[in-house]
Design an enzyme around this catalytic site. Sequence first.
Site, PDB file in Angstrom:
ATOM      1  N   SER A   1       0.839  -1.204   0.000  1.00 15.05           N
ATOM      2  CA  SER A   1       0.000   0.000   0.000  1.00 15.05           C
ATOM      3  C   SER A   1       0.870   1.249   0.000  1.00 15.05           C
ATOM      4  O   SER A   1       1.972   1.251   0.571  1.00 15.05           O
ATOM      5  CB  SER A   1      -0.880   0.011   1.244  1.00 15.05           C
ATOM      6  OG  SER A   1      -1.536   1.258   1.357  1.00 15.05           O
TER       7      SER A   1
ATOM      8  N   TYR B   1      -3.047  -1.227  10.433  1.00 16.58           N
ATOM      9  CA  TYR B   1      -2.917  -1.428   8.983  1.00 16.58           C
ATOM     10  C   TYR B   1      -1.614  -0.819   8.477  1.00 16.58           C
ATOM     11  O   TYR B   1      -0.896  -1.414   7.676  1.00 16.58           O
ATOM     12  CB  TYR B   1      -4.102  -0.775   8.259  1.00 16.58           C
ATOM     13  CG  TYR B   1      -4.039  -0.901   6.749  1.00 16.58           C
ATOM     14  CD1 TYR B   1      -4.597  -1.989   6.101  1.00 16.58           C
ATOM     15  CD2 TYR B   1      -3.416   0.079   5.974  1.00 16.58           C
ATOM     16  CE1 TYR B   1      -4.542  -2.116   4.721  1.00 16.58           C
ATOM     17  CE2 TYR B   1      -3.359  -0.025   4.592  1.00 16.58           C
ATOM     18  CZ  TYR B   1      -3.928  -1.126   3.969  1.00 16.58           C
ATOM     19  OH  TYR B   1      -3.852  -1.240   2.596  1.00 16.58           O
TER      20      TYR B   1
HETATM   21  N1  LIG Z   1      -8.483   0.211  -1.755  1.00 20.78           N
HETATM   22  C1  LIG Z   1      -7.405   0.897  -1.402  1.00 20.78           C
HETATM   23  O1  LIG Z   1      -7.437   2.141  -1.246  1.00 20.78           O
HETATM   24  C2  LIG Z   1      -6.088   0.193  -1.210  1.00 20.78           C
HETATM   25  C3  LIG Z   1      -4.924   0.972  -1.184  1.00 20.78           C
HETATM   26  C4  LIG Z   1      -3.717   0.344  -1.008  1.00 20.78           C
HETATM   27  C5  LIG Z   1      -3.657  -1.032  -0.865  1.00 20.78           C
HETATM   28  N2  LIG Z   1      -4.796  -1.774  -0.878  1.00 20.78           N
HETATM   29  C6  LIG Z   1      -4.656  -3.222  -0.713  1.00 20.78           C
HETATM   30  O2  LIG Z   1      -5.236  -3.867  -1.820  1.00 20.78           O
HETATM   31  C7  LIG Z   1      -5.653  -5.190  -1.433  1.00 20.78           C
HETATM   32  C8  LIG Z   1      -7.056  -5.422  -1.954  1.00 20.78           C
HETATM   33  O3  LIG Z   1      -7.947  -4.570  -1.230  1.00 20.78           O
HETATM   34  P1  LIG Z   1      -9.233  -3.920  -1.889  1.00 20.78           P
HETATM   35  O4  LIG Z   1      -9.014  -2.474  -1.936  1.00 20.78           O
HETATM   36  O5  LIG Z   1      -9.605  -4.646  -3.152  1.00 20.78           O
HETATM   37  O6  LIG Z   1     -10.271  -4.186  -0.730  1.00 20.78           O
HETATM   38  P2  LIG Z   1     -11.597  -5.050  -0.688  1.00 20.78           P
HETATM   39  O7  LIG Z   1     -12.498  -4.684  -1.810  1.00 20.78           O
HETATM   40  O8  LIG Z   1     -12.096  -4.906   0.706  1.00 20.78           O
HETATM   41  O9  LIG Z   1     -11.060  -6.532  -0.933  1.00 20.78           O
HETATM   42  C9  LIG Z   1     -10.302  -7.193   0.033  1.00 20.78           C
HETATM   43  C10 LIG Z   1     -10.264  -8.650  -0.351  1.00 20.78           C
HETATM   44  O10 LIG Z   1      -9.521  -9.361   0.650  1.00 20.78           O
HETATM   45  C11 LIG Z   1     -10.255 -10.516   0.962  1.00 20.78           C
HETATM   46  N3  LIG Z   1      -9.961 -10.959   2.320  1.00 20.78           N
HETATM   47  C12 LIG Z   1     -10.116 -10.270   3.483  1.00 20.78           C
HETATM   48  N4  LIG Z   1      -9.744 -11.034   4.527  1.00 20.78           N
HETATM   49  C13 LIG Z   1      -9.358 -12.230   4.021  1.00 20.78           C
HETATM   50  C14 LIG Z   1      -8.869 -13.425   4.586  1.00 20.78           C
HETATM   51  N5  LIG Z   1      -8.697 -13.576   5.914  1.00 20.78           N
HETATM   52  N6  LIG Z   1      -8.552 -14.461   3.755  1.00 20.78           N
HETATM   53  C15 LIG Z   1      -8.724 -14.333   2.419  1.00 20.78           C
HETATM   54  N7  LIG Z   1      -9.179 -13.224   1.824  1.00 20.78           N
HETATM   55  C16 LIG Z   1      -9.500 -12.189   2.618  1.00 20.78           C
HETATM   56  C17 LIG Z   1     -11.722 -10.132   0.817  1.00 20.78           C
HETATM   57  O11 LIG Z   1     -12.493 -11.278   0.642  1.00 20.78           O
HETATM   58  P3  LIG Z   1     -14.054 -11.267   1.037  1.00 20.78           P
HETATM   59  O12 LIG Z   1     -14.700 -10.303   0.128  1.00 20.78           O
HETATM   60  O13 LIG Z   1     -14.476 -12.677   0.828  1.00 20.78           O
HETATM   61  O14 LIG Z   1     -14.103 -10.827   2.470  1.00 20.78           O
HETATM   62  C18 LIG Z   1     -11.656  -9.271  -0.437  1.00 20.78           C
HETATM   63  O15 LIG Z   1     -11.707 -10.088  -1.591  1.00 20.78           O
HETATM   64  C19 LIG Z   1      -5.540  -5.238   0.095  1.00 20.78           C
HETATM   65  O16 LIG Z   1      -4.372  -5.956   0.435  1.00 20.78           O
HETATM   66  C20 LIG Z   1      -5.399  -3.782   0.495  1.00 20.78           C
HETATM   67  O17 LIG Z   1      -4.661  -3.607   1.688  1.00 20.78           O
HETATM   68  C21 LIG Z   1      -6.010  -1.193  -1.069  1.00 20.78           C
END
Ligand SMILES: NC(=O)c1ccc[n+]([C@@H]2O[C@H](COP(=O)([O-])OP(=O)(O)OC[C@H]3O[C@@H](n4cnc5c(N)ncnc54)[C@H](OP(=O)(O)O)[C@@H]3O)[C@@H](O)[C@H]2O)c1
Length: 187
Positions: free
Chosen positions: A98, A111
């Site tokens: 991130s 986080y």
């Molecule tokens: N969105 C942002 O602004 C942002 C910025 C920087 C980095 N990121 C990183 O990008 C990655 C994806 O996040 P996102 O933004 O796409 O968020 P998101 O829409 O909330 O998706 C998160 C994903 O992680 C899965 N997950 C959560 N806990 C889990 C577990 N214990 N085992 C397996 N899967 C799990 C969720 O599955 P379920 O739906 O089944 O719960 C979901 O598919 C994350 O690592 C996040 O830290 C996001």
Amino acid sequence: MDRAKAAFPQIHTFRSDVSDPKAIASLYEQVTEQFPEFSILINNAGIMREINVHDKAGSLEDITREIEINLSGPIRMVKQFLTHLKTKSQAAIVNVSSGLAFVPLPISPVYCATPSPVCIHSPSPLRVQLKNTKVKVFELAPPATQTELLGAFNSEDRKGVSVMKVEDMVRVAVKGMQTDRFEIRPG
Ligand SMILES: NC(=O)c1ccc[n+]([C@@H]2O[C@H](COP(=O)([O-])OP(=O)(O)OC[C@H]3O[C@@H](n4cnc5c(N)ncnc54)[C@H](OP(=O)(O)O)[C@@H]3O)[C@@H](O)[C@H]2O)c1
């Protein structure tokens, strides 16, 4: 997961939990049996919570949940899947960290502690140790991106933060992988 399948019926999905070592071992068995040619591991699972250190509620077990999922999860996934990836003529590991590894967000203190060690895990020790293999190691550090992750935060918390569209972020990520840019920082 169900929505992903509805939007892209041709993809195969498995439900698993990266914070559970037994679930990772079981996922490995299922995936390698059904898709022996698979060659890219993307460690994308993550949660981000608003945590106030003054809050007396919540347990000692729960306070480190982000570490179990965002940090221990990818480390365990690499441990479990690496032997398989090394058998392929081309393979890759993508660790999603991130932008908050570089610019911390005070309302999410736990986080913010998780992506930086993944960055360290990704470009240095892991890539160095895999340099004589066919497994490439990418680190993807997205900025704030319009996904459900941000849904838990109110607009006041996100004030002044520009948010990238998922499709724009993914476009930069895929191009980075196609051109062997090992540290991809969209936006
Ligand atoms: N969105 C942002 O602004 C942002 C910025 C920087 C980095 N990121 C990183 O990008 C990655 C994806 O996040 P996102 O933004 O796409 O968020 P998101 O829409 O909330 O998706 C998160 C994903 O992680 C899965 N997950 C959560 N806990 C889990 C577990 N214990 N085992 C397996 N899967 C799990 C969720 O599955 P379920 O739906 O089944 O719960 C979901 O598919 C994350 O690592 C996040 O830290 C996001």
